[in-house]
Design a protein around this motif. Structure first.
Motif, PDB file in Angstrom:
ATOM      1  N   PRO A 149      24.535 -49.001  46.505  1.00  0.00           N
ATOM      2  CA  PRO A 149      23.872 -48.018  45.997  1.00  0.00           C
ATOM      3  C   PRO A 149      22.375 -48.134  45.921  1.00  0.00           C
ATOM      4  CG  PRO A 149      24.861 -49.399  44.321  1.00  0.00           C
ATOM      5  CD  PRO A 149      25.275 -49.825  45.422  1.00  0.00           C
ATOM      6  N   HIS A 150      21.607 -46.878  45.997  1.00  0.00           N
ATOM      7  CA  HIS A 150      20.004 -46.975  45.714  1.00  0.00           C
ATOM      8  C   HIS A 150      19.851 -45.723  45.390  1.00  0.00           C
ATOM      9  CE1 HIS A 150      19.674 -50.324  49.149  1.00  0.00           C
ATOM     10  NE2 HIS A 150      20.811 -49.636  49.714  1.00  0.00           N
ATOM     11  N   LEU A 151      18.463 -45.930  44.768  1.00  0.00           N
ATOM     12  CA  LEU A 151      17.742 -44.663  43.934  1.00  0.00           C
ATOM     13  C   LEU A 151      16.882 -44.176  44.465  1.00  0.00           C
ATOM     14  CD1 LEU A 151      17.878 -46.018  40.310  1.00  0.00           C
ATOM     15  CD2 LEU A 151      19.198 -44.182  41.156  1.00  0.00           C
ATOM     16  N   LYS A 152      16.634 -42.868  44.735  1.00  0.00           N
ATOM     17  CA  LYS A 152      15.632 -42.237  45.347  1.00  0.00           C
ATOM     18  C   LYS A 152      14.011 -42.741  45.167  1.00  0.00           C
ATOM     19  CE  LYS A 152      18.057 -37.976  46.886  1.00  0.00           C
ATOM     20  NZ  LYS A 152      18.297 -36.655  46.963  1.00  0.00           N
ATOM     21  N   ASP A 153      13.797 -43.024  43.880  1.00  0.00           N
ATOM     22  CA  ASP A 153      12.490 -43.596  43.414  1.00  0.00           C
ATOM     23  C   ASP A 153      12.190 -44.962  43.779  1.00  0.00           C
ATOM     24  OD1 ASP A 153      13.852 -44.936  41.585  1.00  0.00           O
ATOM     25  OD2 ASP A 153      13.100 -44.238  39.875  1.00  0.00           O
ATOM     26  N   GLY A 154      13.289 -45.503  44.439  1.00  0.00           N
ATOM     27  CA  GLY A 154      13.269 -47.041  44.977  1.00  0.00           C
ATOM     28  C   GLY A 154      13.399 -48.233  43.992  1.00  0.00           C
ATOM     29  N   TYR A 187      24.060 -43.893  49.035  1.00  0.00           N
ATOM     30  CA  TYR A 187      24.584 -45.178  49.348  1.00  0.00           C
ATOM     31  C   TYR A 187      24.330 -45.314  50.741  1.00  0.00           C
ATOM     32  CZ  TYR A 187      27.526 -45.100  45.284  1.00  0.00           C
ATOM     33  OH  TYR A 187      27.965 -45.086  44.016  1.00  0.00           O
ATOM     34  N   ASP A 188      24.080 -46.629  51.183  1.00  0.00           N
ATOM     35  CA  ASP A 188      23.805 -47.038  52.547  1.00  0.00           C
ATOM     36  C   ASP A 188      25.073 -47.297  53.477  1.00  0.00           C
ATOM     37  OD1 ASP A 188      24.498 -49.715  52.098  1.00  0.00           O
ATOM     38  OD2 ASP A 188      22.352 -50.456  52.045  1.00  0.00           O
ATOM     39  N   ALA A 189      24.676 -47.812  54.668  1.00  0.00           N
ATOM     40  CA  ALA A 189      25.972 -47.895  55.441  1.00  0.00           C
ATOM     41  C   ALA A 189      26.941 -49.027  54.994  1.00  0.00           C
ATOM     42  CB  ALA A 189      25.542 -48.250  57.119  1.00  0.00           C
ATOM     43  N   PHE A 204      23.403 -58.506  47.685  1.00  0.00           N
ATOM     44  CA  PHE A 204      23.192 -58.752  49.181  1.00  0.00           C
ATOM     45  C   PHE A 204      23.997 -57.755  50.126  1.00  0.00           C
ATOM     46  CE2 PHE A 204      21.922 -62.727  47.747  1.00  0.00           C
ATOM     47  CZ  PHE A 204      20.865 -63.189  48.559  1.00  0.00           C
ATOM     48  N   ALA A 205      25.082 -57.097  49.709  1.00  0.00           N
ATOM     49  CA  ALA A 205      25.930 -56.292  50.552  1.00  0.00           C
ATOM     50  C   ALA A 205      25.842 -56.494  52.022  1.00  0.00           C
ATOM     51  CB  ALA A 205      25.209 -54.848  50.201  1.00  0.00           C
ATOM     52  N   THR A 206      26.040 -57.898  52.408  1.00  0.00           N
ATOM     53  CA  THR A 206      26.094 -58.344  53.729  1.00  0.00           C
ATOM     54  C   THR A 206      27.364 -58.861  54.212  1.00  0.00           C
ATOM     55  OG1 THR A 206      23.892 -59.208  53.241  1.00  0.00           O
ATOM     56  CG2 THR A 206      24.903 -60.017  55.363  1.00  0.00           C
ATOM     57  N   PRO A 207      27.851 -57.889  55.124  1.00  0.00           N
ATOM     58  CA  PRO A 207      29.305 -58.280  55.628  1.00  0.00           C
ATOM     59  C   PRO A 207      29.208 -59.618  56.204  1.00  0.00           C
ATOM     60  CG  PRO A 207      28.567 -56.256  56.416  1.00  0.00           C
ATOM     61  CD  PRO A 207      27.616 -56.950  55.741  1.00  0.00           C
ATOM     62  N   GLY A 208      30.432 -60.561  55.794  1.00  0.00           N
ATOM     63  CA  GLY A 208      30.612 -61.925  56.171  1.00  0.00           C
ATOM     64  C   GLY A 208      30.221 -63.091  55.221  1.00  0.00           C
ATOM     65  N   MET A 209      29.734 -62.667  54.022  1.00  0.00           N
ATOM     66  CA  MET A 209      29.526 -63.308  53.072  1.00  0.00           C
ATOM     67  C   MET A 209      30.920 -63.836  52.093  1.00  0.00           C
ATOM     68  SD  MET A 209      26.032 -62.645  51.028  1.00  0.00           S
ATOM     69  CE  MET A 209      24.665 -63.295  51.628  1.00  0.00           C
ATOM     70  N   LEU A 210      31.144 -64.943  51.823  1.00  0.00           N
ATOM     71  CA  LEU A 210      32.441 -65.237  51.168  1.00  0.00           C
ATOM     72  C   LEU A 210      32.073 -66.203  49.914  1.00  0.00           C
ATOM     73  CD1 LEU A 210      34.182 -66.914  54.493  1.00  0.00           C
ATOM     74  CD2 LEU A 210      34.316 -64.605  53.405  1.00  0.00           C
ATOM     75  N   PHE A 211      32.964 -65.646  49.000  1.00  0.00           N
ATOM     76  CA  PHE A 211      32.841 -66.298  47.576  1.00  0.00           C
ATOM     77  C   PHE A 211      32.657 -67.482  47.544  1.00  0.00           C
ATOM     78  CE2 PHE A 211      33.763 -61.999  44.578  1.00  0.00           C
ATOM     79  CZ  PHE A 211      33.104 -61.363  45.420  1.00  0.00           C
ATOM     80  N   ARG A 212      33.694 -68.220  48.133  1.00  0.00           N
ATOM     81  CA  ARG A 212      34.007 -69.651  48.108  1.00  0.00           C
ATOM     82  C   ARG A 212      32.832 -70.338  48.857  1.00  0.00           C
ATOM     83  NH1 ARG A 212      37.254 -73.603  50.517  1.00  0.00           N
ATOM     84  NH2 ARG A 212      38.286 -75.086  49.138  1.00  0.00           N
ATOM     85  N   GLU A 213      32.522 -70.262  49.856  1.00  0.00           N
ATOM     86  CA  GLU A 213      31.812 -70.859  50.879  1.00  0.00           C
ATOM     87  C   GLU A 213      30.283 -70.677  50.576  1.00  0.00           C
ATOM     88  OE1 GLU A 213      34.494 -69.332  51.713  1.00  0.00           O
ATOM     89  OE2 GLU A 213      35.592 -70.498  52.996  1.00  0.00           O
ATOM     90  N   HIS A 214      29.868 -69.366  50.109  1.00  0.00           N
ATOM     91  CA  HIS A 214      28.478 -69.108  50.073  1.00  0.00           C
ATOM     92  C   HIS A 214      27.644 -68.892  48.763  1.00  0.00           C
ATOM     93  CE1 HIS A 214      29.848 -67.331  54.205  1.00  0.00           C
ATOM     94  NE2 HIS A 214      29.170 -68.659  54.462  1.00  0.00           N
ATOM     95  N   PHE A 215      28.661 -68.771  47.830  1.00  0.00           N
ATOM     96  CA  PHE A 215      27.937 -68.676  46.469  1.00  0.00           C
ATOM     97  C   PHE A 215      28.381 -69.934  45.622  1.00  0.00           C
ATOM     98  CE2 PHE A 215      29.071 -63.975  47.333  1.00  0.00           C
ATOM     99  CZ  PHE A 215      27.856 -63.755  48.221  1.00  0.00           C
TER     100      PHE A 215
END
Length: 209
Positions: A78-83, A72-74, A155-166
């Motif tokens: 989740p990520h897999l080692k093979d890319g 897992y990143d910061a 995206f796993a990007t802090p600050g994204m909001l379901f109502r406003e951005h999707f």
């Protein structure tokens, strides 16, 4: 129970779903967990969450991976080692994993009436085509939530909001896919989304083209 569903979305993308019926002991026995994964599962207060966590590792085995292949990143993505690209979900008695060459997100949700109470927190544009008194109102809200949750995981990007951005384009249950958009920081991007229902649950997943 063994694998519940396996869906070959295309040549690059597969979804696998597990129905969690085994005990904690039966789930953990055949697994070789990393030390931090073992610490994590032992620290969970709910056996339901423990079994969900472990069932995801069984799904990894169905794909030919082990717990050692997953990290897992910061931002908790989740990520897999093979890319390869991966997304993970579990809800009550079901868990799901999607693996693809392209960026992906997946979500499983139990269909519950209380989603209508919080609809205004994650729905905006979609109210233009939703009907409050329709028999499928809760089911449609659950699809919308699942698609937006999948976008958020992608995206796993802090600050994204379901109502406003999707945004989720109108859809029906006669088909099992629709289009969704992200509109964030002057970035507009289109995605294909898919959904299916089983035993009172909804699974949605999003794939970057």
């Amino acid at each position: 129970m063994p694998l519940y569903k396996s869906i070959s979305v295309n040549t690059q993308t597969t979804v696998k779903i597990w129905k969690i019926e085994e005990s904690y002991d039966d789930l953990i026995a055949p697994l070789d967990l990393k030390s931090n994964s073992l610490e994590r599962v032992m620290g969970m207060k709910s056996e339901l969450h423990q079994r969900g966590f472990l069932s995801v590792r069984h799904l990894l085995r169905e794909f030919g991976y082990t717990d050692q292949d997953l990290f897992y990143d910061a931002n908790g993505k989740p990520h897999l080692k093979d890319g390869k690209q991966i997304s993970i979900t579990h809800s009550f008695t079901f868990s799901g994993v999607i693996i693809s060459n392209n960026k992906v997100g997946i979500d499983i949700e139990k269909q519950r009436d209380k989603i209508a109470v919080i609809a205004k927190k994650f729905v905006d544009y979609e109210f233009n085509y939703l009907k409050f008194d329709a028999e499928d109102y809760v089911r449609k809200l659950t699809v919308i939530w699942g698609i937006k949750e999948s976008l958020y995981k992608l995206f796993a990007t802090p600050g994204m909001l379901f109502r406003e951005h999707f945004l989720v384009i109108p859809f029906t249950f006669e088909t099992s896919e629709t289009v969704c958009w992200i509109d964030y920081n002057n970035r507009k991007q289109r995605y294909n989304s898919h959904y299916l229902e089983f035993e009172g649950f909804t699974c949605a997943y999003v794939i970057e083209e």
